[in-house]
Design an enzyme around this catalytic site. Structure first.
Site, PDB file in Angstrom:
ATOM      1  N   HIS A 183      39.823  34.489  38.348  1.00  0.00           N
ATOM      2  CA  HIS A 183      40.998  34.825  39.150  1.00  0.00           C
ATOM      3  C   HIS A 183      40.638  35.424  40.511  1.00  0.00           C
ATOM      4  O   HIS A 183      41.518  35.656  41.342  1.00  0.00           O
ATOM      5  CB  HIS A 183      41.946  35.746  38.382  1.00  0.00           C
ATOM      6  CG  HIS A 183      41.495  37.177  38.287  1.00  0.00           C
ATOM      7  ND1 HIS A 183      42.052  38.177  39.044  1.00  0.00           N
ATOM      8  CD2 HIS A 183      40.549  37.759  37.525  1.00  0.00           C
ATOM      9  CE1 HIS A 183      41.469  39.327  38.751  1.00  0.00           C
ATOM     10  NE2 HIS A 183      40.559  39.099  37.831  1.00  0.00           N
ATOM     11  N   CYS A 191      41.650  47.915  38.998  1.00  0.00           N
ATOM     12  CA  CYS A 191      41.434  48.473  37.662  1.00  0.00           C
ATOM     13  C   CYS A 191      41.620  49.979  37.637  1.00  0.00           C
ATOM     14  O   CYS A 191      41.630  50.587  36.570  1.00  0.00           O
ATOM     15  CB  CYS A 191      40.041  48.108  37.169  1.00  0.00           C
ATOM     16  SG  CYS A 191      39.804  46.324  36.992  1.00  0.00           S
TER      17      CYS A 191
END
Length: 377
Positions: A199, A324
């Site tokens: 991705h 993240c």
């Protein structure tokens, strides 16, 4: 909304999307099945494996498909530790590694491994001399990212790889942020394992590649696993792998063109921001060790999360660092690794460019940032 968060994720390439649907509807067999439908899926899988081997400049036997960069990092490190070249329990890494590396190292420390985490210089790079000084007789693994996802600094992977080979140390490198942006064939011969994630280069989410040097006699982390030669369990996601391969081919084919264009866009934004240069701090490496795709900076005195939300309100998607760690109130790992004070580190924002970024987008973002700065003076 103008998108400037390509370092977090990228839109799925339309051609890759078509391949995904075709593979899922026409070549749906399980690669472990012995009938013709399964064999067809297996052929597609192995063709994709060969394609990634060529794109990376590595042996096909060392290419494994995973659920993404995080799993590739985890399983890559576990595989290397099962095949370490000498006795020892010391591992060297950096303070700015991705959370999947850091969490893996935290777990290993509970198993008796001693972990040394190196800081960054003011340019966002490992001090190679400090790495050598930190190496001990019982050092068995070094895990250093190739490209930093927050400021785009590149690490001296070739130097580290040569040092590791001299010292009989295995070397893992997280290449999630660099595949499709620069030529990895120059570094793959110096690493024992690496990770990439689909991705990040316009492929589907939930799929990635882990490479392990096939000369190493590693042991499966999950006993009894048959898929991917024991590297990971679970039915192989052939449609996502096929789509990822298409996205990878296109990214590699156009990476030089995109690199040149994005470098110009970065310079354009920096030129616009010169007007407020006394109110802005840029975090970057020297030009030859810097990905232009990622621009790490702060608007001095303004909290990064507020700037991000204000940009969002005005129609621009940027970030405060690694996706993240979104939602965390502390400064990013990269800021901490560069020894930036906590309060200042919280002012960090990340702007990242991609294939769909236009000059007009950049001009409007630059003007918006200037307006934010002037309004808060």
């Amino acid at each position: 909304m103008k998108y400037f968060d390509y370092a977090a994720t990228t839109p799925l390439d339309s051609e890759a999307a078509k391949i995904y649907v075709q593979a899922a509807t026409e070549y749906y067999g399980n690669t472990g099945s012995l009938h013709d439908i399964g064999s067809t899926a297996k052929d597609i899988l192995e063709n994709c494996r060969q394609e990634f081997a060529q794109l990376l400049g590595v042996a096909k036997d060392g290419v494994y498909f995973t659920s993404g960069g995080s799993e590739s990092n985890y399983l890559g490190i576990q595989a290397l530790l099962s095949a370490k070249k000498k006795k020892g329990s010391h591992i060297i890494s950096s303070l700015a590694e991705h959370s999947s590396i850091r969490s893996t190292l935290d777990a290993l420390s509970l198993q008796g491994y001693e972990i040394t985490l190196l800081p960054f210089t003011e340019n966002g790079q490992i001090d190679f001399e400090e790495l050598k000084k930190s190496t001990r007789d019982d050092t068995v693994l070094i895990a250093i990212q190739h490209g930093n996802s927050e400021i785009g600094s590149l690490q001296p992977v070739e130097e580290i790889g040569k040092w590791c080979q001299e010292q009989q140390i295995l070397f893992h490198s997280d290449c999630v942020h660099t595949f499709g942006k620069i030529n990895l064939k120059k570094i793959t011969k110096w690493v024992d394992s690496l990770s990439i994630s689909s991705h990040k280069f316009y492929g589907p989410k939930g799929i990635g590649v882990g490479y392990i040097n096939p000369k190493l006699a590693w042991k499966p982390h999950y006993p009894g696993t048959t898929h991917e030669k024991g590297f990971r369990p679970g039915t192989v996601n052939v449609p996502a792998i096929a789509a990822m391969a298409v996205a990878a081919q296109k990214s590699i084919e156009k990476q030089d063109e995109w690199f040149t264009n994005i470098k110009k866009l970065r310079q354009m934004l920096l030129s616009i921001l010169l007007e407020a240069r006394n109110h802005i701090t840029i975090y970057e490496n020297t030009q030859e060790h810097q990905l232009p795709h990622t621009l790490g900076m702060r608007l001095n005195g303004l909290e990064g999360q507020w700037v991000m939300l204000e940009c969002n309100r005005l129609g621009f998607a940027i970030s405060t660092g690694s996706a993240c760690s979104t939602g965390l109130t502390s400064a990013s790992k990269t800021m901490k690794a560069m020894n930036i004070p906590e309060k200042i580190g919280k002012e960090f924002i990340r702007i990242s460019f991609g294939q769909h970024t236009t000059e007009q987008d950049v001009k409007e973002l630059g003007e918006t940032l200037l307006r934010i700065i002037h309004d808060k003076q």
